[in-house]
Design an enzyme around this catalytic site. Sequence first.
Site, PDB file in Angstrom:
ATOM      1  CD  GLU A  33      -6.490   2.257  -3.447  1.00 59.06           C
ATOM      2  OE1 GLU A  33      -7.632   1.879  -3.799  1.00 59.06           O
ATOM      3  OE2 GLU A  33      -5.961   3.299  -3.876  1.00 59.06           O
ATOM      4  CB  ALA A  34      -7.742  -4.496   0.369  1.00 58.40           C
TER       5      ALA A  34
END
Length: 353
Positions: free
Chosen positions: A315-316
Site C-alpha cells: 500500500e506504499a
Amino acid sequence: MPTDAAFSVSELQFTSMAALRAACLSLPERDLACGDRIRQRDAALTKPPGSLGRLEELAVWLGEWQGTDRPALDKVQITIFAGNHGVVQRGVSPWPSDVTRQMVANFEHGGAAINQLARNAGAKLNVVCLQNLKPTEDLSQTAAMTEKDFLSAVSAGYRAVPKDADLFCPGEMGIGNTTPAASLCAALLGGRGSDWAGRGTGLDNDGVRLKAAVIDDALALHSPILSDPLEVARSLGGYELAAIMGSVLAARHYGIPVLLDGFVCTAAVLPFVKITPEALDHTRLSHCSAEAGHRRLAAALALKPLLDFGLRLGEASGSGLVVPLLRGAIACHNGMATFAEAAVSQQSAPPTE
C-alpha cells in the site's frame, strides 16, 4: 544513447515493446550543479560536518532531481496500483481475489492504513485499478499478460504521474501479487522458487512450499524468454507491477524523485534495471519489508532502506512513513542558519556524539 525505436516523453501510450524499450533507454540525468550547491550550503550550516547523517544525502538527492538547491515537498503524490492475478487459483494466497476490490473500496472510503499515513504525511492519495481488476492469466500455465494488455498497464502507470509532483510514491494492492514479484526475482536474479517465495499475506509452511513450486513451474514454462526483461515482466508479472514500472519510468522522464515501497514495488522495477542499470538513480527505498526476499532484492539493486520496521503491508505504507522524514531533511537544509548568519565560530562548534 542507442535506442531501437523513437520515443517522446509526450507519448502516453506505448504501442510496442520496442517503443517501451526505447523509453527505458532514454533517461535524463540529475542536476549535479544543484547537488554541489546543496553540499556547499550544508558545509556552512551550524553543525559538525556529516552530523545529520543520511538526512544530508537525502537533501542532495531531492535537490538534484527537483533541479533546485532549495528542495521542497509541497506536492507529494502517493498512488496505489491495484490488480488481480490468475495464479491465485493455484492456492498461493490464503485470501480470495475479491479482497482486492474490497480493499480498493476501503482506500476510497479512507479506512486503510495508507489513508492515515498519507494524511499524516501531507500527501495526496490516489488509486488506479488496472483492467477493472480483471485477473491476469495464470503465469504458471501461460503468459500472465498479452503484449497489448501489458503495454496498456505500463502506459496507465506512466499517465498516473503528475508532471508537477515534487515526490512520487507508488504502492500496490493485489491479492497474490507476491508470487509474480518472487517470480520476477527468480527469473532476473537467479535461483529457484524456494529462494524467493515468502509468506505473503499469511501462508503457512505448506503454503510457502506450494508457492515455491508454482514459481518453479513458471520458470520452466517461460525459460525461452528469460533473457528479455520486458518479456519476463509481461509473462511472469502482473498488471499493477507493470503500472508501477511505467510510473517510475515517467517520474524519471519528468525529473521527479521516487520513493519505492516494499517487496512487490521493488520487484516491479527490476526489469527496468535489467534494461538500464542506472534506471533507479532517482529513487530511494523507503523500507525493508519483512517479506522473504526483499532484503536480498534490495542488496542486488544496491538500494539501502531508510527504515526497517518489519512492515509487510504494501500500500506504499513504508513510503508514507518516510515522507515526514524527508520533510525533516528539507527543513534542516533550508531553515538552519549558517555559521556566519548565527555568528558562531566553526572552531567552537559542538562535537558530534
